[in-house]
Design a protein around this motif. Structure first.
Motif, PDB file in Angstrom:
ATOM      1  N   ASP A   1       0.809  -1.226   0.000  1.00 56.67           N
ATOM      2  CA  ASP A   1       0.000   0.000   0.000  1.00 56.67           C
ATOM      3  C   ASP A   1       0.841   1.274   0.000  1.00 56.67           C
ATOM      4  O   ASP A   1       0.335   2.355   0.322  1.00 56.67           O
ATOM      5  CB  ASP A   1      -0.930   0.009   1.215  1.00 56.67           C
ATOM      6  CG  ASP A   1      -0.160   0.132   2.530  1.00 56.67           C
ATOM      7  OD1 ASP A   1       1.062  -0.153   2.526  1.00 56.67           O
ATOM      8  OD2 ASP A   1      -0.768   0.503   3.554  1.00 56.67           O
ATOM      9  N   GLY A   2       2.112   1.186  -0.342  1.00 49.69           N
ATOM     10  CA  GLY A   2       2.992   2.345  -0.326  1.00 49.69           C
ATOM     11  C   GLY A   2       3.862   2.422   0.912  1.00 49.69           C
ATOM     12  O   GLY A   2       4.710   3.326   1.027  1.00 49.69           O
ATOM     13  N   THR A   3       3.677   1.496   1.859  1.00 47.65           N
ATOM     14  CA  THR A   3       4.489   1.505   3.081  1.00 47.65           C
ATOM     15  C   THR A   3       5.978   1.372   2.769  1.00 47.65           C
ATOM     16  O   THR A   3       6.818   2.085   3.336  1.00 47.65           O
ATOM     17  CB  THR A   3       4.034   0.373   4.025  1.00 47.65           C
ATOM     18  OG1 THR A   3       2.689   0.611   4.441  1.00 47.65           O
ATOM     19  CG2 THR A   3       4.920   0.286   5.249  1.00 47.65           C
ATOM     20  N   VAL A   4       6.311   0.443   1.843  1.00 47.69           N
ATOM     21  CA  VAL A   4       7.718   0.187   1.510  1.00 47.69           C
ATOM     22  C   VAL A   4       8.381   1.449   0.969  1.00 47.69           C
ATOM     23  O   VAL A   4       9.487   1.836   1.382  1.00 47.69           O
ATOM     24  CB  VAL A   4       7.831  -0.975   0.511  1.00 47.69           C
ATOM     25  CG1 VAL A   4       9.273  -1.103   0.002  1.00 47.69           C
ATOM     26  CG2 VAL A   4       7.371  -2.281   1.146  1.00 47.69           C
ATOM     27  N   GLN A   5       7.695   2.114   0.032  1.00 49.33           N
ATOM     28  CA  GLN A   5       8.252   3.317  -0.580  1.00 49.33           C
ATOM     29  C   GLN A   5       8.447   4.420   0.473  1.00 49.33           C
ATOM     30  O   GLN A   5       9.457   5.133   0.471  1.00 49.33           O
ATOM     31  CB  GLN A   5       7.331   3.805  -1.695  1.00 49.33           C
ATOM     32  CG  GLN A   5       7.292   2.891  -2.914  1.00 49.33           C
ATOM     33  CD  GLN A   5       6.448   1.635  -2.710  1.00 49.33           C
ATOM     34  OE1 GLN A   5       5.729   1.524  -1.713  1.00 49.33           O
ATOM     35  NE2 GLN A   5       6.554   0.701  -3.651  1.00 49.33           N
TER      36      GLN A   5
ATOM     37  N   LEU B   1       8.888   4.032   3.737  1.00 53.17           N
ATOM     38  CA  LEU B   1       9.959   3.644   4.649  1.00 53.17           C
ATOM     39  C   LEU B   1      11.340   3.891   4.029  1.00 53.17           C
ATOM     40  O   LEU B   1      12.271   4.338   4.707  1.00 53.17           O
ATOM     41  CB  LEU B   1       9.822   2.174   5.047  1.00 53.17           C
ATOM     42  CG  LEU B   1       8.697   1.834   6.026  1.00 53.17           C
ATOM     43  CD1 LEU B   1       8.530   0.315   6.156  1.00 53.17           C
ATOM     44  CD2 LEU B   1       8.958   2.460   7.399  1.00 53.17           C
ATOM     45  N   LYS B   2      11.466   3.596   2.752  1.00 52.74           N
ATOM     46  CA  LYS B   2      12.757   3.782   2.088  1.00 52.74           C
ATOM     47  C   LYS B   2      13.189   5.246   2.056  1.00 52.74           C
ATOM     48  O   LYS B   2      14.389   5.540   1.972  1.00 52.74           O
ATOM     49  CB  LYS B   2      12.690   3.223   0.667  1.00 52.74           C
ATOM     50  CG  LYS B   2      12.692   1.701   0.619  1.00 52.74           C
ATOM     51  CD  LYS B   2      12.655   1.181  -0.820  1.00 52.74           C
ATOM     52  CE  LYS B   2      12.725  -0.347  -0.846  1.00 52.74           C
ATOM     53  NZ  LYS B   2      12.662  -0.885  -2.235  1.00 52.74           N
ATOM     54  N   ALA B   3      12.224   6.147   2.174  1.00 52.87           N
ATOM     55  CA  ALA B   3      12.540   7.576   2.154  1.00 52.87           C
ATOM     56  C   ALA B   3      12.901   8.125   3.532  1.00 52.87           C
ATOM     57  O   ALA B   3      13.312   9.283   3.647  1.00 52.87           O
ATOM     58  CB  ALA B   3      11.347   8.352   1.591  1.00 52.87           C
ATOM     59  N   GLN B   4      12.790   7.289   4.579  1.00 50.40           N
ATOM     60  CA  GLN B   4      13.069   7.736   5.952  1.00 50.40           C
ATOM     61  C   GLN B   4      14.532   7.444   6.297  1.00 50.40           C
ATOM     62  O   GLN B   4      14.951   6.291   6.333  1.00 50.40           O
ATOM     63  CB  GLN B   4      12.136   7.028   6.940  1.00 50.40           C
ATOM     64  CG  GLN B   4      10.662   7.104   6.592  1.00 50.40           C
ATOM     65  CD  GLN B   4      10.179   8.514   6.362  1.00 50.40           C
ATOM     66  OE1 GLN B   4      10.357   9.398   7.217  1.00 50.40           O
ATOM     67  NE2 GLN B   4       9.571   8.748   5.199  1.00 50.40           N
ATOM     68  N   LYS B   5      15.280   8.508   6.559  1.00 53.45           N
ATOM     69  CA  LYS B   5      16.717   8.363   6.772  1.00 53.45           C
ATOM     70  C   LYS B   5      17.075   7.882   8.183  1.00 53.45           C
ATOM     71  O   LYS B   5      18.187   7.395   8.413  1.00 53.45           O
ATOM     72  CB  LYS B   5      17.418   9.702   6.506  1.00 53.45           C
ATOM     73  CG  LYS B   5      17.170  10.263   5.124  1.00 53.45           C
ATOM     74  CD  LYS B   5      17.597   9.302   4.022  1.00 53.45           C
ATOM     75  CE  LYS B   5      17.377   9.914   2.644  1.00 53.45           C
ATOM     76  NZ  LYS B   5      17.716   8.944   1.554  1.00 53.45           N
TER      77      LYS B   5
END
Length: 551
Positions: free
Chosen positions: A43-47, A49-53
């Protein structure tokens, strides 16, 4: 000191954002790391999370469930402690600092948990907020660190469970047989206890919990998982995590001693001792005893109480006579072949002022009657062998020479169809028994019918009439000191038998102060002040007791 906060995600991005944003906002920087294990969200969770440094992430290609995912996170955690946190929570000011304050307050505390609005096993509290802003304000009033708000527990629910790293190193990772989830936190709790550590519930930590966000869409699946994992737990541990961990709150509320008094409590069929432990949290000076025939449950209860394996119907009890203030039969009498004999035999172990506290299911609850007439009453190996109604409860306690002080109960609210069925029952028996048909279970407080008050009345009257005041007051105070006379009983006797009540209460309070029993004295003086606020001696004693000294 750093805490590794481990969250599992499976879709529900909205909840995850709320949770992580609250962690960032309400947790001191450089005291934590966030580890997210994603179980193949779509549902977009992966994308996101990948943007969180500031987040360590593990992305699974399938849903591995809660225990396996937590174990993945634990393996890469760097913190001194590990926090298993559901992603459907919103944390609050001081939450982690307060949890750590409790966790590291003693070497033998292994794990701690928080209270919330939505949780099983007595970890939820009443709330009145309507949105997140009001919730934060509510939590700020609650989250004031205080050891008086810490309670020892037999298990902690895994929605928020902070564990010392040394504990995990000692007992290992979560048991993955409980995948996809449920009862892995029960299992982990008992492994922690078995390793010699305590579990503490921190009532000075409130966080908001939406609850079962990942299961809400399929309640049947959730129910099936519960059943399967409950059976796994029973096979592994040898006792039922629901039945043997039950806390008899309704019976605990029937205890009429003050919290600071010494009491001796015996629970029959105590399971793992959850009720006894809860009593200890409230009554710090309680001496706890139990009888339990399940050896595995007994091992847990023995970690904090004197519990023995005894056949209550056929073996002699190893206790002093006239010792117990309370004997608890929580859903026990209906499983005895001869409950009347047991009630009679156990009386000699009760103080003259002792009480039986008992919960008993009501066989004529309207659902039971409907199931019976439809031929649907289910019997299994755990079915009771005795059945009780209100009349039979009254009769058995009367025949055993007890006086029932109170009968309360747990009732259900009938539907319109249920009401029609109850009306038909009333018509058939030609009297209105609606109230009895609604009760599923009765809670009974019955006292020893021995009149133990005659001697006390005599001594109190002598004090009132200035006869051997010093001697008689000293005797009564010794009775209180040795827990042979509780304050409620004493005050009831004074209320019903003494005219100069404030005089007698003041005299007893003064002697209690001489024994440094200030909490006891304050109760008596407060009652004396209610009776006569103009009494100078009462006023003087109340003022002096605040400084814990006699003026």
């Amino acid at each position: 000191m750093k805490t590794s906060i481990i969250l599992l995600t499976f879709n529900q991005l909205h909840y995850t954002k709320l949770c992580i944003d609250s962690i960032r906002k309400y947790t001191d920087k450089n005291t934590y790391e966030i580890i997210v294990v994603d179980n193949h969200s779509t549902d977009g969770t992966v994308q996101w999370l990948k943007a969180q440094k500031d987040i360590k992430c593990i992305f699974n290609e399938e849903n591995l469930g809660f225990p396996k995912g937590c174990n993945q996170g634990i393996k890469i955690a760097k913190g001194n402690s590990i926090l298993l946190l559901n992603n459907d929570v919103v944390v609050t000011p001081n939450w982690l600092a307060n949890l750590n304050a409790c966790l590291y307050s003693a070497d033998d505390i292994g794990a701690v948990g928080a209270v919330t609005n939505n949780c099983s096993y007595y970890q939820s509290i009443s709330v009145n907020y309507k949105n997140i802003e009001e919730m934060i304000a509510f939590s700020q009033k609650n989250n004031i660190s205080s050891s008086t708000k810490w309670e020892k527990r037999l298990k902690l629910i895994g929605f928020c469970m902070l564990i010392k790293r040394e504990v995990i190193q000692k007992i290992g990772l979560l048991d993955e047989r409980f995948s996809p989830g449920n009862f892995e936190d029960d299992d982990y709790s008992f492994r922690i206890i078995k390793a010699g550590y305590k579990l503490m519930l921190c009532k000075d930590v409130f966080i908001h919990h939406f609850g079962h966000a990942s299961f809400n869409k399929n309640s049947n699946e959730f129910s099936n998982i519960l059943t399967i994992n409950r059976n796994f737990f029973k096979e592994k541990w040898g006792f039922d995590p629901w039945k043997d961990l039950q806390i008899q709150n309704a019976l605990i509320h029937l205890i009429d001693h003050f919290h600071f008094e010494k009491i001796n409590v015996l629970e029959i069929n105590c399971g793992c001792g959850a009720t006894l432990l809860y009593i200890k949290n409230i009554y710090k000076n309680a001496n706890l005893y139990g009888i339990e025939q399940n050896q595995e449950a007994l091992k847990i209860a023995c970690t904090f109480a004197d519990v023995q394996c005894i056949d209550i119907e056929n073996e002699k009890l190893p206790y002093k006579e006239k010792y117990f203030d309370y004997i608890i039969f929580g859903n026990v009498l209906e499983y005895l072949y001869n409950p009347l004999k047991v009630l009679k035999c156990i009386k000699k172990y009760m103080k003259n002022s002792g009480k039986i506290l008992s919960s008993i299911p009501n066989i004529i609850h309207y659902i039971n009657i409907r199931n019976l007439v439809k031929g649907n009453l289910i019997y299994d190996e755990q079915a009771p062998i005795r059945f009780f109604t209100l009349n039979t409860i009254n009769n058995i306690f009367m025949d055993a020479d007890y006086k029932i002080e109170t009968i309360t109960g747990r009732s259900t609210t009938p539907s319109e169809d249920d009401k029609k069925f109850i009306d038909s029952l009333n018509h058939m028996v030609e009297k209105n028994m609606t109230k009895q048909y609604k009760f599923q279970e009765y809670f009974i407080k019955a006292r020893n019918n021995t009149d133990e008050n005659t001697e006390f009345k005599f001594l109190l009257r002598r004090i009132e009439n200035n006869i051997s005041i010093e001697k008689n007051t000293k005797f009564l105070v010794e009775m209180i000191y040795n827990s042979k006379l509780n304050l409620n009983t004493l005050m009831n006797i004074i209320d019903m038998n003494i005219i100069k009540k404030d005089k007698v209460l003041n005299q007893l309070a003064y002697k209690l102060c001489e024994k440094n029993m200030y909490e006891y004295a304050k109760v008596l003086l407060s009652r004396a002040y209610e009776i006569n606020p103009q009494n100078i001696k009462t006023q003087k004693l109340l003022k002096s007791i605040e400084g814990e000294q006699i003026c």
